[in-house]
Design a protein around this motif. Sequence first.
Motif, short mmCIF file in Angstrom:
data_model
loop_
_atom_site.label_atom_id
_atom_site.label_comp_id
_atom_site.label_asym_id
_atom_site.label_seq_id
_atom_site.Cartn_x
_atom_site.Cartn_y
_atom_site.Cartn_z
N VAL A 56 -24.39 -19.99 38.26
CA VAL A 56 -23.50 -20.79 37.41
C VAL A 56 -24.01 -22.22 37.41
CG1 VAL A 56 -21.48 -19.36 37.92
CG2 VAL A 56 -21.92 -21.40 39.30
N SER A 57 -23.49 -23.04 36.51
CA SER A 57 -23.84 -24.45 36.49
C SER A 57 -23.00 -25.20 37.51
CB SER A 57 -23.60 -25.04 35.10
OG SER A 57 -22.21 -25.05 34.81
N THR A 58 -23.44 -26.40 37.90
CA THR A 58 -22.63 -27.20 38.81
C THR A 58 -21.31 -27.60 38.16
OG1 THR A 58 -23.82 -29.19 38.09
CG2 THR A 58 -24.62 -28.09 40.08
N THR A 59 -21.31 -27.76 36.84
CA THR A 59 -20.07 -28.08 36.13
C THR A 59 -19.06 -26.95 36.29
OG1 THR A 59 -21.26 -29.41 34.50
CG2 THR A 59 -19.07 -28.63 33.89
N THR A 60 -19.53 -25.71 36.15
CA THR A 60 -18.64 -24.56 36.32
C THR A 60 -18.14 -24.49 37.76
OG1 THR A 60 -19.73 -23.29 34.59
CG2 THR A 60 -18.51 -22.04 36.25
N LEU A 61 -19.01 -24.75 38.70
CA LEU A 61 -18.61 -24.73 40.11
C LEU A 61 -17.46 -25.70 40.36
CD1 LEU A 61 -20.88 -24.56 43.22
CD2 LEU A 61 -19.08 -26.27 43.11
N PHE A 62 -17.60 -26.92 39.85
CA PHE A 62 -16.58 -27.93 40.11
C PHE A 62 -15.28 -27.65 39.36
CE2 PHE A 62 -20.10 -30.81 41.55
CZ PHE A 62 -19.60 -30.98 42.85
N LYS A 63 -15.34 -26.84 38.29
CA LYS A 63 -14.10 -26.44 37.62
C LYS A 63 -13.25 -25.56 38.53
CE LYS A 63 -15.63 -26.64 32.78
NZ LYS A 63 -15.94 -25.83 31.57
N HIS A 64 -13.92 -24.79 39.38
CA HIS A 64 -13.22 -23.89 40.28
C HIS A 64 -12.94 -24.54 41.64
CE1 HIS A 64 -13.46 -20.19 37.85
NE2 HIS A 64 -14.63 -20.64 37.44
N PHE A 65 -13.84 -25.39 42.09
CA PHE A 65 -13.73 -26.00 43.42
C PHE A 65 -14.00 -27.50 43.30
CE2 PHE A 65 -15.09 -21.61 43.96
CZ PHE A 65 -14.16 -21.13 44.88
N PRO A 66 -12.97 -28.33 43.35
CA PRO A 66 -13.16 -29.76 43.09
C PRO A 66 -13.96 -30.50 44.14
CG PRO A 66 -10.91 -29.29 43.80
CD PRO A 66 -11.56 -27.97 43.55
N VAL A 67 -13.98 -29.98 45.38
CA VAL A 67 -14.77 -30.61 46.45
C VAL A 67 -15.50 -29.53 47.22
CG1 VAL A 67 -13.26 -32.62 46.70
CG2 VAL A 67 -12.79 -30.55 48.03
N LYS A 68 -16.54 -29.92 47.91
CA LYS A 68 -17.38 -28.96 48.62
C LYS A 68 -16.58 -28.19 49.67
CE LYS A 68 -21.67 -28.69 51.36
NZ LYS A 68 -22.73 -29.48 52.03
N GLU A 69 -15.69 -28.89 50.38
CA GLU A 69 -14.94 -28.23 51.44
C GLU A 69 -14.08 -27.08 50.93
OE1 GLU A 69 -15.68 -32.48 52.71
OE2 GLU A 69 -15.07 -31.44 50.89
N ALA A 70 -13.61 -27.20 49.69
CA ALA A 70 -12.73 -26.17 49.12
C ALA A 70 -13.44 -24.83 48.98
CB ALA A 70 -12.19 -26.62 47.77
N LEU A 71 -14.77 -24.85 48.94
CA LEU A 71 -15.53 -23.60 48.82
C LEU A 71 -15.29 -22.66 50.00
CD1 LEU A 71 -18.80 -25.28 47.61
CD2 LEU A 71 -17.65 -23.45 46.35
N VAL A 72 -14.93 -23.22 51.14
CA VAL A 72 -14.74 -22.41 52.34
C VAL A 72 -13.33 -21.85 52.44
CG1 VAL A 72 -14.87 -22.44 54.87
CG2 VAL A 72 -16.51 -23.77 53.52
N PHE A 73 -12.38 -22.54 51.81
CA PHE A 73 -10.97 -22.15 51.92
C PHE A 73 -10.46 -21.80 50.54
CE2 PHE A 73 -11.88 -25.44 55.13
CZ PHE A 73 -11.75 -24.66 56.27
N ASP A 74 -10.50 -20.52 50.21
CA ASP A 74 -10.23 -20.08 48.84
C ASP A 74 -8.92 -19.32 48.70
OD1 ASP A 74 -10.81 -19.82 46.13
OD2 ASP A 74 -11.77 -17.87 46.42
N GLU A 75 -8.06 -19.34 49.74
CA GLU A 75 -6.86 -18.51 49.68
C GLU A 75 -5.63 -19.28 50.15
OE1 GLU A 75 -7.90 -15.25 52.15
OE2 GLU A 75 -9.17 -14.30 50.66
#
Length: 209
Positions: A56-75
Amino acid sequence: MSEPTRPAAGSPAPPGRRERKKAATRQAIADAALRLFLERGYDDVGIREIADAADVSTTTLFKHFPVKEALVFDEESDREDSLLAVVRERPPGRSIPNALREHALHHRGADAGSDPRFVTFLELVNSTTALRDYHQAMWLRHTAALAQVIAEESGLPAGDPACTALAHFALEAPHAARAHDDPQQVINRAFDLLDRGWCGLEGPKAGPS
């Protein structure tokens, strides 16, 4: 050709194609991030690498996860639902602090040593300052919702400071235990104190109906 099955009256409609695609993309990003973090460490993995790994693009990534830390806590929303259910659905006769004690022990992995994946995940979080701080901040966001349910289940007024205090310290206890050699013992001692302090404060609705 038979008619398509319709959802029962009152049941939520199944997610559409667009929602399913968004959920799949989000899950792919989270899976790629966690795999890279576990392989190389959180600080050594960049956002662009995660996006490339998830295709995916970085833009798409940030649409789902606004900060890097959020990638680890998705629930987090699921976790709050589970947390509140611990209080609402506790067995008759079990105090609110003791119900939250069991949840804290399970949530922090004190009784999950048989699952190596979970142990590895905890090691990643506990060894990374940014993840520890972010997770604790996210976890404490549940204080107001937990305090409200505690008040409802205890027959105490909404906004009662005792309910807020119990909610805050119940959520804080596992975080405070991280620095100790035996976190399970620390959590148990903290909840022993909370349970003793809670005795006598509950109103007429002292247990689940």
